[in-house]
Write a protein that holds these residues in place. Sequence first.
Motif, short mmCIF file in Angstrom:
data_model
loop_
_atom_site.label_atom_id
_atom_site.label_comp_id
_atom_site.label_asym_id
_atom_site.label_seq_id
_atom_site.Cartn_x
_atom_site.Cartn_y
_atom_site.Cartn_z
N SER A 71 3.88 10.95 -2.24
CA SER A 71 3.26 9.87 -1.48
C SER A 71 2.90 8.67 -2.35
O SER A 71 2.65 7.59 -1.83
N CYS A 72 2.90 8.84 -3.67
CA CYS A 72 2.64 7.69 -4.54
C CYS A 72 3.87 6.81 -4.69
O CYS A 72 3.75 5.67 -5.13
N LEU A 73 5.03 7.32 -4.32
CA LEU A 73 6.27 6.56 -4.45
C LEU A 73 6.76 5.99 -3.12
O LEU A 73 7.74 5.24 -3.10
N MET A 74 6.11 6.35 -2.05
CA MET A 74 6.51 5.88 -0.72
C MET A 74 5.48 4.89 -0.22
O MET A 74 4.27 5.12 -0.34
N CYS A 102 -8.30 24.73 -11.26
CA CYS A 102 -9.13 23.56 -10.98
C CYS A 102 -8.82 22.99 -9.60
O CYS A 102 -9.66 22.38 -8.97
N GLY A 103 -7.59 23.18 -9.12
CA GLY A 103 -7.22 22.75 -7.78
C GLY A 103 -6.62 21.36 -7.67
O GLY A 103 -6.21 20.96 -6.59
N PHE A 104 -6.52 20.63 -8.76
CA PHE A 104 -6.00 19.27 -8.65
C PHE A 104 -4.53 19.26 -8.26
O PHE A 104 -4.11 18.50 -7.39
N CYS A 105 -3.73 20.10 -8.86
CA CYS A 105 -2.29 20.13 -8.56
C CYS A 105 -1.97 20.94 -7.31
O CYS A 105 -0.89 20.81 -6.73
N THR A 106 -2.89 21.79 -6.90
CA THR A 106 -2.64 22.77 -5.83
C THR A 106 -2.11 22.18 -4.54
O THR A 106 -1.13 22.69 -4.00
N PRO A 107 -2.69 21.11 -3.99
CA PRO A 107 -2.15 20.59 -2.72
C PRO A 107 -0.68 20.20 -2.80
O PRO A 107 0.10 20.51 -1.89
N ARG A 128 0.85 -1.21 0.00
CA ARG A 128 0.00 0.00 0.00
C ARG A 128 0.88 1.25 0.00
O ARG A 128 1.75 1.41 0.82
N THR A 129 0.61 2.16 -0.93
CA THR A 129 1.39 3.39 -0.97
C THR A 129 0.92 4.33 0.15
O THR A 129 -0.21 4.22 0.64
N LEU A 130 1.77 5.26 0.49
CA LEU A 130 1.40 6.26 1.49
C LEU A 130 0.22 7.09 1.00
O LEU A 130 -0.69 7.39 1.76
N GLY A 131 0.22 7.41 -0.29
CA GLY A 131 -0.89 8.18 -0.86
C GLY A 131 -2.22 7.47 -0.71
O GLY A 131 -3.22 8.07 -0.29
N THR A 175 -8.35 13.42 1.75
CA THR A 175 -8.54 13.44 0.30
C THR A 175 -7.91 14.65 -0.38
O THR A 175 -7.99 14.77 -1.60
N GLY A 176 -7.25 15.52 0.38
CA GLY A 176 -6.47 16.60 -0.22
C GLY A 176 -5.22 16.07 -0.89
O GLY A 176 -4.59 16.77 -1.68
N VAL A 177 -4.86 14.83 -0.58
CA VAL A 177 -3.74 14.17 -1.25
C VAL A 177 -4.29 13.65 -2.58
O VAL A 177 -5.11 12.74 -2.60
N HIS A 178 -3.87 14.28 -3.66
CA HIS A 178 -4.40 13.90 -4.98
C HIS A 178 -3.43 12.96 -5.68
O HIS A 178 -2.23 13.23 -5.74
N LEU A 179 -3.96 11.88 -6.21
CA LEU A 179 -3.16 10.92 -6.94
C LEU A 179 -3.41 11.11 -8.43
O LEU A 179 -4.52 10.90 -8.91
#
Length: 162
Positions: free
Chosen positions: A61-64, A102-107, A23-26, A36-40
Amino acid sequence: MSEHKIEVVINGRKHQATVEGRRTLGDFLRIHVGYTGVHLGCEHGVCGACTVIVDGVAVRSCLMLAVQAHGAEITTVEGLAAADGTLHPVQQALRDEHGLQCGFCTPGIVMTLAALTDGADAKPSGETLEAAMSGHICRCTGYQGIRRAIRRVAGETAGEKA
């Protein structure tokens, strides 16, 4: 499938869980804990949308793996604003300079910039902060508002440092 017990502090709150070794950290942050502010986005570490702060360092977090975070202190975008709702200086600068769309990359952008600017001795230049942005993909803003926000945070505009 191997399962592991982990204990982490996320946004100041202690969490214990049993997670699959793969399971990834993300995924753990979004699915298991509900941040859910962590966007994958790409899930390859290229787009930067999943960036969080782990023990003071911005990480994808997708790599950890979640098991790698055992014992760590994690901050997500939900943990940056003050309890009274006052935005983090990076969040405020992006808002003021229209660096959001749009906010997807913002976090992920916020977390990278916050990791570099937090701390009493942290005084990165606008050039340093812009270089850190090379690891983020934004399809909506055209980056100009983000660049203005970076200059504001770095204290390189008419206003004082955020």
